[in-house]
Design a protein around this motif. Structure first.
Motif, PDB file in Angstrom:
ATOM      1  N   LEU A   1      -6.888   8.529   2.021  1.00  0.00           N
ATOM      2  CA  LEU A   1      -7.230   7.282   1.376  1.00  0.00           C
ATOM      3  C   LEU A   1      -8.098   6.393   2.257  1.00  0.00           C
TER       4      LEU A   1
ATOM      5  N   ARG B   1       0.844  -1.202   0.000  1.00  0.00           N
ATOM      6  CA  ARG B   1       0.000   0.000   0.000  1.00  0.00           C
ATOM      7  C   ARG B   1       0.871   1.240   0.000  1.00  0.00           C
TER       8      ARG B   1
ATOM      9  N   GLU C   1      -4.472  -0.144  -3.374  1.00  0.00           N
ATOM     10  CA  GLU C   1      -5.317   0.864  -4.009  1.00  0.00           C
ATOM     11  C   GLU C   1      -6.023   0.297  -5.245  1.00  0.00           C
TER      12      GLU C   1
ATOM     13  N   TRP D   1       3.565   5.415  -6.718  1.00  0.00           N
ATOM     14  CA  TRP D   1       2.342   5.977  -6.155  1.00  0.00           C
ATOM     15  C   TRP D   1       2.160   7.450  -6.518  1.00  0.00           C
TER      16      TRP D   1
ATOM     17  N   ILE E   1      -1.364   8.543  -6.791  1.00  0.00           N
ATOM     18  CA  ILE E   1      -2.032   8.828  -5.521  1.00  0.00           C
ATOM     19  C   ILE E   1      -1.644  10.219  -5.028  1.00  0.00           C
TER      20      ILE E   1
ATOM     21  N   GLN F   1     -10.038  -0.264  -5.902  1.00  0.00           N
ATOM     22  CA  GLN F   1     -10.619   0.323  -7.106  1.00  0.00           C
ATOM     23  C   GLN F   1     -11.404  -0.697  -7.910  1.00  0.00           C
TER      24      GLN F   1
END
Length: 487
Positions: free
Chosen positions: A485, A307, A395, A473, A476, A399
């Motif tokens: 998040l 993550r 993530e 990332w 993000i 999704q």
């Protein structure tokens, strides 16, 4: 003719002396004997596994059954209950509402024993609990008693993670061998016979990164002249040294050093040294738990879920910190002191040494090291073939659960689900969601800026390692600070 006979007699005598000397050498005799032995003479009930058996099942003479997809074998035993007798280990399992279903159902001395086919690893707070429950919904996956027995990394060594060492036999009791055995598919092929296609897995998150006890114990048994044969054995088991015929393409060399052994890995231009940082609890070796698992289960399927490291760290702080004074301000202070300790360590040692060192880990107020994914994953890719290791972002899972689960099932070589089966997987309730975050508040933006700068080079290293820019990332970060998040 007489001289020839005398020469032969002398040669035979010399050979006998060499054999006697070798077998009389205690150091030589201590090295594990990996030759196969009769299974009937070596049962788990009559011979408890010793940590010195680097090859584990190699030392027990066990061969996996060819008609089982999952690594299994039959064992002759007097015991009718394969859950073992370690009350301290199974105390945590007593809450299971249907524990009895895991007991071996057949009243026979010949029972099936199974190790996991796959390992779902990652880091804490990366949705592994939720993913593991969905994997187990697949009809061809047999759910173990608990998600994370943490046997390979912790409980087999005893304290501080278990009052007494958990044996291999007790670890095997976690997996429901009866269900793996009971259903079978007729391939209508006389040469193959019945094929058992069900699999089971181990969901211990510590498997990816926590190798401190493994390293400490290996260090103890590698004392003296034993470091060379054990080092050579473990290195020889790695996929690179076995799969490439050209030794100049991939070579692992050992050379002496005053304070230990250097292992020079020319493929990655890295040099590892095992030595002591503060005390023996912090010993760091070139070998991890990945080497030990691979020595037993070289075809294991590995799934690592990771993550974005900033949000993972904050979620971990809120979930694992036991003190009552949780706050964004306390988190900020712990982040700053932990980063300073990290910087002090890497001034003297490599990033890898500091990432694995247990003394440093225990001194940190937050689990900063868990987000250094490239260090841990690189060690796994040194050992296992790339096709056997699946790296996922949490993530992407959030999704698109359906797509991610399809990818996982494909990696495990499982059949595609029917529409109804797929609906059950996708509609399962979310598991292990962190509830503390809304009460405590968000991570301060200034703290996020500090952490983003700290993790940036490690994220870039991971993206280069995996040849996938998603693991920076940046997608993000471009949307704002990651403390927003979903957990």
């Amino acid at each position: 003719m007489r001289r020839a006979l005398q020469y032969l007699a002398t040669s035979a005598a010399v050979l006998c002396c060499i054999i006697i000397i070798l077998y009389g050498d205690r150091n030589f005799a201590k090295f594990p004997d990996f030759r196969p032995a009769a299974v009937s003479k070596l049962t788990l009930e009559t011979r408890e596994l010793k940590f010195q058996d680097i090859g584990l099942l190699k030392g027990l003479g066990v061969e996996f059954l060819p008609n089982f997809k999952n690594p299994c074998w039959y064992e002759v035993t007097e015991a009718h209950n394969d859950l073992g007798k370690n009350k301290s280990f199974y105390a945590s399992l007593s809450k299971s509402p249907s524990l009895s279903k895991y007991r071996y159902k057949r009243e026979t001395k010949k029972i099936l024993r199974c190790l996991p086919y796959f390992f779902l690893t990652g880091q804490p707070k990366c949705a592994t609990t939720d993913i593991f429950q969905r994997i187990n919904i697949h009809p061809d996956v047999v759910e173990p008693i608990i998600k994370g027995p943490h046997w390979w990394t912790r409980r087999r060594f005893g304290p501080p993670y278990a009052p007494q060492p958990v044996t291999l036999s007790e670890y095997l009791g976690v997996f429901n061998a009866s269900r793996i055995e009971e259903e079978r598919t007729d391939l209508r092929d006389a040469s193959q016979g019945w094929f058992h296609e069900k699999i089971t897995g181990d969901g211990s998150t510590s498997t990816l990164w926590d190798s401190s006890l493994t390293m400490s114990y290996l260090h103890k048994i590698m004392a003296g002249s034993m470091h060379k044969p054990i080092t050579k054995y473990l290195l020889s088991r790695r996929h690179g040294s076995n799969s490439l015929s050209n030794t100049q393409t991939y070579s692992l060399k050992i050379k002496e050093a005053e304070d230990g052994v250097y292992v020079n890995d020319e493929e990655n231009l890295q040099e590892f040294k095992y030595h002591q940082y503060h005390n023996e609890d912090g010993i760091v070796l070139p070998f991890t738990v990945a080497d030990v698992i691979h020595s037993v289960l070289p075809k294991s399927r590995i799934i690592a879920v990771i993550r974005e490291p900033l949000s993972r760290l904050y979620s971990s702080y809120l979930f694992f910190t036991k003190k009552t004074s949780l706050s964004p301000e306390d988190f900020d202070e712990n982040v700053k002191t932990s980063i300073q300790k990290w910087k002090n360590c890497i001034r003297e040692y490599s990033d890898r040494t500091c990432a694995y060192n247990k003394t440093l880990q225990n001194s940190m107020g937050v689990r900063l090291y868990n987000g250094l994914y490239s260090i841990f994953i690189r060690d796994w890719l040194k050992v296992f073939q790339r096709k056997h290791v699946l790296i996922l972002r949490m993530e992407d899972y959030h999704q698109n659960i359906t797509e991610t689960m399809d990818t996982i099932f494909s990696h495990l070589d499982l059949r595609k689900l029917t529409q109804e089966e797929g609906r059950k997987v996708n509609m399962a309730p979310v598991r292990n969601k962190n509830r503390k975050k809304p009460e405590i508040g968000k991570m301060p933006e200034s703290t996020a800026d500090i952490l983003q700068a700290f993790y940036k080079p490690y994220n870039r290293d991971l993206a280069n390692l995996l040849q996938d820019s998603r693991f920076t990332w940046e997608d993000i970060y471009s949307k704002g600070h990651p403390e927003q998040l979903h957990d």
